[in-house]
Design a protein around this motif. Structure first.
Motif, PDB file in Angstrom:
ATOM      1  N   LEU A 362       0.886  -1.172   0.089  1.00 21.56           N
ATOM      2  CA  LEU A 362      -0.065   0.095   0.032  1.00 21.56           C
ATOM      3  C   LEU A 362       0.899   1.370   0.146  1.00 21.56           C
ATOM      4  O   LEU A 362       0.492   2.281  -0.876  1.00 21.56           O
ATOM      5  N   THR A 366       0.751   3.943  -3.098  1.00 19.40           N
ATOM      6  CA  THR A 366       0.308   5.318  -2.689  1.00 19.40           C
ATOM      7  C   THR A 366       1.572   6.285  -3.163  1.00 19.40           C
ATOM      8  O   THR A 366       1.126   7.420  -3.666  1.00 19.40           O
ATOM      9  N   PHE A 369       1.353   6.591  -7.030  1.00 21.34           N
ATOM     10  CA  PHE A 369       0.245   6.835  -7.638  1.00 21.34           C
ATOM     11  C   PHE A 369       0.305   8.482  -7.429  1.00 21.34           C
ATOM     12  O   PHE A 369       0.131   9.452  -8.328  1.00 21.34           O
ATOM     13  N   GLY A 370       0.857   9.053  -6.188  1.00 24.75           N
ATOM     14  CA  GLY A 370       1.162  10.394  -6.022  1.00 24.75           C
ATOM     15  C   GLY A 370       2.302  10.912  -6.913  1.00 24.75           C
ATOM     16  O   GLY A 370       1.958  12.031  -7.278  1.00 24.75           O
TER      17      GLY A 370
END
Length: 488
Positions: A362, A366, A369-370
């Motif tokens: 995760l 994350t 993705f950011g």
């Protein structure tokens, strides 16, 4: 099928550990220092490096920081001396301490006949340990010291042929005093004492197993000189640190005596929820195993020792409201040691290994993705990009101000040049200056600035918590000067 045999399991552990460790190392360089805690300790280390004041920690120029001993700050400042001032340099010591612990437990794992990479996998998939593998924090040094004390004491009691374990116990105590203070005794002595009582080990045996006279002298030589020098150079330190930080902080709800922030008031017993959440999924497995074998737990001296080590810290902090989730970092080590001890006979290894990768997966998802969406800068709890995107040149008379309260990341990334504007009178003075000036205002404080002054602020950039402004009077001044030149 994966994990069908030892070879496949070992390969999965090895690859997973290398990927997670490499990713965590990369994060130490690409993630900005985060407010409030991490950037605060980074700035304290930067001030030590810049001023060469190695005894009294400073939270700002000439302002002593009495809340913590110096070990983690020393390590970060020495890292600055070696690598220069950067995010990676200030975080590298905590990363290194984590790796040393991983290697130590890995060698212990090999002696037990399990993969060298098993403890590394267990630790790096626990949220609390992964977070602290490369974050500026005093808890990393404390956790390292506790592990050194507890492991070396066990080794000494087991007639370990290598005598250095007997001395490492006292070295760990000395480092613990420099890492977090007398709390090192509170989190290590009681579980050891309870284990000795339960195992009916005589005082004579404990006395003969460890070199107490030389050891105590070693602990004293490592730790006491700094405390004496700190009190001499900054009178009042010992009273604040010993009484305030070690008693009032934990026993007085919402303690108001904190000079550097406010108490982190939590409901009683919150430490147990932190334990369940930040050591997932391994603590759940440990609890299940302990419950299943509850009738025989205390028949195994090693398991008993690790159980006391594991549960003493959350038990102690159960009655405290001023706590953080970081307080459970030291118990990640006994959790890993218990899992190592049970691993050969552990059922459903495949499921456990898959589930345990949820948190690091995760985190990676994350981050990417950011990064790919360009939102990473906006949602980082740091003012680095506000300054970096505008290329503020502090060497060319450009100034950075904060309205009412400057952030620690602002202090760090401005190399201590950020200043605070406390009222409109001070803002008037800045507006009258001909130098190019920037102002960072927290979104929650924007309403505190009168509207007539807000008209003098030109927004340039923002993140989720603050906005960076250019003072329009500077633009007006420059425009006027340019027009005058043209007219001539």
């Amino acid at each position: 099928m994966p994990f069908k045999n030892y070879k496949n399991t070992s390969f999965y552990l090895t690859v997973s550990v290398l990927i997670i460790a490499l990713f965590r190392l990369i994060l130490t360089s690409v993630i900005p220092l985060l407010d409030k805690t991490e950037s605060r300790y980074a700035e304290i280390a930067r001030l030590m490096y810049e001023t060469k004041e190695w005894v009294v920690l400073q939270i700002d120029y000439g302002v002593p920081f009495w809340a913590k001993p110096p070990l983690s700050t020393w390590l970060s400042a020495l890292s600055f001396e070696t690598f220069g001032v950067s995010e990676m340099a200030v975080r590298f010591p905590s990363f290194l301490l984590a790796i040393i612990l991983i290697i130590l437990l890995g060698k212990m794992a090999k002696k037990e006949g399990v993969s060298f990479y098993l403890p590394a996998f267990i630790l790096l998939t626990m949220p609390e340990f992964l977070i602290h593998t490369g974050v500026v924090s005093t808890d990393s040094a404390l956790s390292f010291s506790i592990a050194l004390i507890m492991i070396s004491f066990w080794k000494a009691m087991q007639n370990e042929t290598k005598t250095f374990w007997k001395y490492l116990f006292f070295i760990g105590l000395g480092l613990g005093f420099l890492a977090k203070g007398p709390i090192i005794l509170i989190v290590t002595v009681p579980p050891i004492f309870l284990w000795i009582l339960l195992q009916k080990i005589s005082i004579k045996t404990v006395y003969t197993k460890l070199p107490w006279f030389i050891g105590i002298m070693l602990t004293a030589v490592i730790s006491i000189p700094w405390y004496i020098l700190a009190e001499q150079k900054s009178p009042g330190f010992l009273d604040y640190f010993i009484v305030g930080e070690h008693f009032n902080r934990f026993l007085v709800p919402g303690w108001k005596g904190d000079l550097y922030g406010s108490g982190h008031s939590q409901p009683l017993g919150m430490i147990w929820l932190f334990l369940l959440a930040f050591t997932f999924p391994w603590i759940q497995i440990v609890l299940y195993k302990l419950w299943k074998g509850r009738k025989t737990i205390f028949k195994d001296a090693y398991v008993t020792y690790l159980v006391f080590w594991l549960f003493w810290t959350p038990l102690f902090f159960t009655i405290s409201k001023n706590i953080l989730h970081t307080y459970i970092l030291p118990v990640t080590i006994p959790i890993a040691l218990l899992m190592m001890y049970w691993w050969k006979n552990q059922e459903k290894k495949r499921t456990i290994l898959w589930v345990s990768t949820i948190f690091p997966a995760l985190v990676m998802a994350t981050f990417f993705f950011g990064f790919l969406t360009g939102k990473l800068d906006f949602y980082m709890n740091s003012d680095k990009y506000l300054m970096e995107n505008q290329a503020i040149d502090f060497n060319n008379k450009e100034s950075l101000y904060y309205w009412k309260e400057k952030s620690y990341s602002g202090q760090f990334y401005s190399f201590g040049k950020a200043k605070t504007i406390l009222n409109t009178q001070a803002l008037d003075t800045v507006l009258e200056s001909e130098n190019k000036s920037f102002l960072i205002v927290s979104n929650r404080r924007k309403k505190e600035i009168p509207k007539e002054y807000q008209l003098q602020l030109k927004p340039l950039d923002s993140n989720y918590k603050s906005t960076l402004y250019l003072l329009k009077t500077w633009e007006t001044s420059v425009t006027t000067q340019m027009n005058n030149i043209k007219n001539k």
